[in-house]
Write a protein that holds these residues in place. Sequence first.
Motif, mmCIF file in Angstrom:
data_model
loop_
_atom_site.group_PDB
_atom_site.id
_atom_site.type_symbol
_atom_site.label_atom_id
_atom_site.label_comp_id
_atom_site.label_asym_id
_atom_site.label_seq_id
_atom_site.Cartn_x
_atom_site.Cartn_y
_atom_site.Cartn_z
ATOM 1 N N SER A 1 0.833 -1.203 0.000
ATOM 2 C CA SER A 1 0.000 0.000 0.000
ATOM 3 C C SER A 1 0.863 1.246 0.000
ATOM 4 O O SER A 1 1.986 1.250 0.502
ATOM 5 C CB SER A 1 -0.895 0.023 1.250
ATOM 6 N N ASN A 2 0.310 2.317 -0.515
ATOM 7 C CA ASN A 2 1.000 3.605 -0.476
ATOM 8 C C ASN A 2 1.336 3.994 0.961
ATOM 9 O O ASN A 2 0.582 3.716 1.888
ATOM 10 C CB ASN A 2 0.108 4.701 -1.063
ATOM 11 N N GLY A 3 2.492 4.631 1.121
ATOM 12 C CA GLY A 3 2.886 5.091 2.439
ATOM 13 C C GLY A 3 4.150 4.408 2.906
ATOM 14 O O GLY A 3 4.946 3.943 2.108
ATOM 15 N N ASP A 4 4.328 4.398 4.226
ATOM 16 C CA ASP A 4 5.536 3.846 4.830
ATOM 17 C C ASP A 4 5.229 2.562 5.580
ATOM 18 O O ASP A 4 4.152 2.403 6.149
ATOM 19 C CB ASP A 4 6.130 4.857 5.824
ATOM 20 N N LYS A 5 6.214 1.690 5.582
ATOM 21 C CA LYS A 5 6.131 0.469 6.388
ATOM 22 C C LYS A 5 7.470 0.293 7.074
ATOM 23 O O LYS A 5 8.505 0.282 6.412
ATOM 24 C CB LYS A 5 5.822 -0.737 5.492
ATOM 25 N N ASN B 1 5.112 5.052 -3.340
ATOM 26 C CA ASN B 1 4.316 6.116 -3.931
ATOM 27 C C ASN B 1 3.883 5.645 -5.315
ATOM 28 O O ASN B 1 4.636 5.733 -6.279
ATOM 29 C CB ASN B 1 5.136 7.404 -4.015
ATOM 30 N N LYS B 2 2.670 5.106 -5.397
ATOM 31 C CA LYS B 2 2.203 4.532 -6.662
ATOM 32 C C LYS B 2 1.949 5.611 -7.715
ATOM 33 O O LYS B 2 2.128 5.367 -8.902
ATOM 34 C CB LYS B 2 0.938 3.713 -6.428
ATOM 35 N N ALA B 3 1.540 6.789 -7.296
ATOM 36 C CA ALA B 3 1.279 7.865 -8.269
ATOM 37 C C ALA B 3 2.558 8.254 -9.007
ATOM 38 O O ALA B 3 2.549 8.511 -10.207
ATOM 39 C CB ALA B 3 0.676 9.080 -7.567
ATOM 40 N N VAL C 1 9.483 3.317 -5.308
ATOM 41 C CA VAL C 1 9.532 2.679 -4.006
ATOM 42 C C VAL C 1 10.944 2.865 -3.469
ATOM 43 O O VAL C 1 11.912 2.833 -4.241
ATOM 44 C CB VAL C 1 9.125 1.192 -4.100
ATOM 45 N N SER C 2 11.060 3.119 -2.196
ATOM 46 C CA SER C 2 12.377 3.355 -1.619
ATOM 47 C C SER C 2 12.553 2.540 -0.347
ATOM 48 O O SER C 2 11.587 2.059 0.252
ATOM 49 C CB SER C 2 12.594 4.845 -1.333
ATOM 50 N N LEU C 3 13.809 2.382 0.028
ATOM 51 C CA LEU C 3 14.166 1.684 1.255
ATOM 52 C C LEU C 3 15.117 2.573 2.037
ATOM 53 O O LEU C 3 16.139 3.005 1.500
ATOM 54 C CB LEU C 3 14.847 0.342 0.948
#
Lengths: 110, 111
Positions: A52-56, A66-68, A72-74
């Motif tokens: 899902s969008n956001g942070d985990k 950020n799907k828009a 994706v970052s780490l």
Amino acid sequence: QKEVEQNSGPLSVPEGAIASLNCTYSDRGSQSFFWYRQYSGKSPELIMFIYSNGDKEDGRFTAQLNKASQYVSLLIRDSQPSDSATYLCAVNTGRRALTFGSGTRLQVQP
Amino acid sequence: DVKVTQSSRYLVKRTGEKVFLECVQDMDHENMFWYRQDPGLGLRLIYFSYDVKMKEKGDIPEGYSVSREKKERFSLILESASTNQTSMYLCASSLSWQPQHFGDGTRLSIL
């Protein structure tokens, strides 16, 4: 254009700093995203996945999606020399197999 | 813990030989995959299987075939090995759409 793109690096950070690894993907229909760590001569091991969008967050690791913007970052907080490895971004583009980026080599300097 | 076992860590074969790479998983995963990994090219999917006797071509299937007679075992076959098939071969398995787990890899050299 590659389906999953990563800067090959090396990304060099001092011990204790935050390492930021980025990945962009081309298929807007991608549903799930994975980060694997691979030490030299070893096989990839799963670090995190995000849907899902956001942070985990998981310990020192945070995955951001950020799907828009199709990235994706780490983030790795308090980086340790043992974090030095190649980090692979992988994306599920609708088939059961994953599409991998070429990986970013991270070097954490003591 | 998921255990994916590849039969050999290192293998040396000659051009023209028929080569078998074996992979076994112990977690009753329906999906199994074969990748090869080359410097600068990342992991590339050769074949995958989502059920016994089922297979689908990946991105680079030419020169390879696969066999899945039992759920836990997925074999990669190089019909007539060539030097450009020298690579690291990685097997992985997964349950449904869950993350994939990798074996230790087979470093194959074709002379």
